[in-house]
Design a protein around this motif. Structure first.
Motif, PDB file in Angstrom:
ATOM      1  N   SER A  23      -4.838  36.997  17.973  1.00 36.97           N
ATOM      2  CA  SER A  23      -3.952  35.931  17.131  1.00 36.97           C
ATOM      3  C   SER A  23      -3.798  34.584  17.653  1.00 36.97           C
ATOM      4  O   SER A  23      -2.731  34.175  17.630  1.00 36.97           O
ATOM      5  N   GLY A  24      -4.505  34.225  18.427  1.00 36.31           N
ATOM      6  CA  GLY A  24      -4.548  33.095  19.364  1.00 36.31           C
ATOM      7  C   GLY A  24      -3.809  32.978  20.659  1.00 36.31           C
ATOM      8  O   GLY A  24      -3.668  31.780  21.287  1.00 36.31           O
ATOM      9  N   MET A  25      -3.104  33.992  20.987  1.00 35.64           N
ATOM     10  CA  MET A  25      -2.198  34.215  22.275  1.00 35.64           C
ATOM     11  C   MET A  25      -3.323  34.953  22.863  1.00 35.64           C
ATOM     12  O   MET A  25      -3.892  35.967  22.711  1.00 35.64           O
ATOM     13  N   ARG A  26      -3.288  34.681  24.315  1.00 35.97           N
ATOM     14  CA  ARG A  26      -3.873  35.634  25.482  1.00 35.97           C
ATOM     15  C   ARG A  26      -3.057  36.391  26.051  1.00 35.97           C
ATOM     16  O   ARG A  26      -1.969  35.807  26.677  1.00 35.97           O
ATOM     17  N   TYR A  27      -3.398  37.508  26.434  1.00 35.93           N
ATOM     18  CA  TYR A  27      -2.525  38.518  27.387  1.00 35.93           C
ATOM     19  C   TYR A  27      -3.322  38.880  28.375  1.00 35.93           C
ATOM     20  O   TYR A  27      -4.607  38.971  28.286  1.00 35.93           O
ATOM     21  N   ILE A  28      -2.865  39.706  29.271  1.00 35.37           N
ATOM     22  CA  ILE A  28      -3.529  39.954  30.440  1.00 35.37           C
ATOM     23  C   ILE A  28      -2.941  41.470  30.730  1.00 35.37           C
ATOM     24  O   ILE A  28      -1.925  41.861  30.506  1.00 35.37           O
ATOM     25  N   ARG A  29      -3.798  42.577  31.178  1.00 36.21           N
ATOM     26  CA  ARG A  29      -3.507  43.803  31.483  1.00 36.21           C
ATOM     27  C   ARG A  29      -3.865  43.944  33.074  1.00 36.21           C
ATOM     28  O   ARG A  29      -5.167  43.725  33.189  1.00 36.21           O
ATOM     29  N   VAL A  30      -3.206  44.572  33.895  1.00 30.50           N
ATOM     30  CA  VAL A  30      -3.673  44.671  35.396  1.00 30.50           C
ATOM     31  C   VAL A  30      -3.758  46.149  35.635  1.00 30.50           C
ATOM     32  O   VAL A  30      -2.843  46.824  35.719  1.00 30.50           O
ATOM     33  N   LEU A  45      -0.706  35.463  29.354  1.00 31.73           N
ATOM     34  CA  LEU A  45      -1.432  34.986  30.481  1.00 31.73           C
ATOM     35  C   LEU A  45      -0.850  34.024  31.068  1.00 31.73           C
ATOM     36  O   LEU A  45      -0.742  33.796  32.306  1.00 31.73           O
ATOM     37  N   ASP A  46      -0.267  33.001  30.386  1.00 35.07           N
ATOM     38  CA  ASP A  46       0.620  31.849  31.051  1.00 35.07           C
ATOM     39  C   ASP A  46       1.660  32.135  31.860  1.00 35.07           C
ATOM     40  O   ASP A  46       1.898  31.773  32.902  1.00 35.07           O
ATOM     41  N   LYS A  51       3.633  33.715  37.344  1.00 37.96           N
ATOM     42  CA  LYS A  51       4.443  34.501  38.637  1.00 37.96           C
ATOM     43  C   LYS A  51       3.290  34.362  39.676  1.00 37.96           C
ATOM     44  O   LYS A  51       3.760  34.381  40.770  1.00 37.96           O
ATOM     45  N   LEU A  52       2.081  34.291  39.368  1.00 39.02           N
ATOM     46  CA  LEU A  52       1.018  34.060  40.703  1.00 39.02           C
ATOM     47  C   LEU A  52       1.316  32.741  41.451  1.00 39.02           C
ATOM     48  O   LEU A  52       1.549  32.603  42.697  1.00 39.02           O
TER      49      LEU A  52
END
Length: 67
Positions: A23-30, A45-46, A51-52
């Motif tokens: 839905s237009g939002m970016r997410y990350i899984r590590v 993601l932002d 954090k990085l």
């Protein structure tokens, strides 16, 4: 379908990141060693990038170059 970042042979041989857009939002899984890291299950993601950045010392390039 996620965009997968992996294969850092010299630095992180067993790390994998998935970046998802929903839905237009970016997410990350590590993942590390095939296991989803606690706290990295579904992070914006932002937020992850911030954090990085917090882990990188000020003037890192200058410090590495002896300046």
């Amino acid at each position: 379908m996620p965009f997968v970042l992996s294969s850092f042979p010299c630095l992180l041989p067993d790390a994998l990141a998935q970046i998802w857009e929903v839905s237009g939002m970016r997410y990350i899984r590590v993942f590390h060693d095939g296991t989803l890291l606690s706290g990295m299950e579904w992070v914006g993601l932002d937020e992850f990038i911030q954090k990085l950045r917090g882990l990188v010392p000020n003037q890192l390039f200058e410090q590495c170059m002896g300046g």
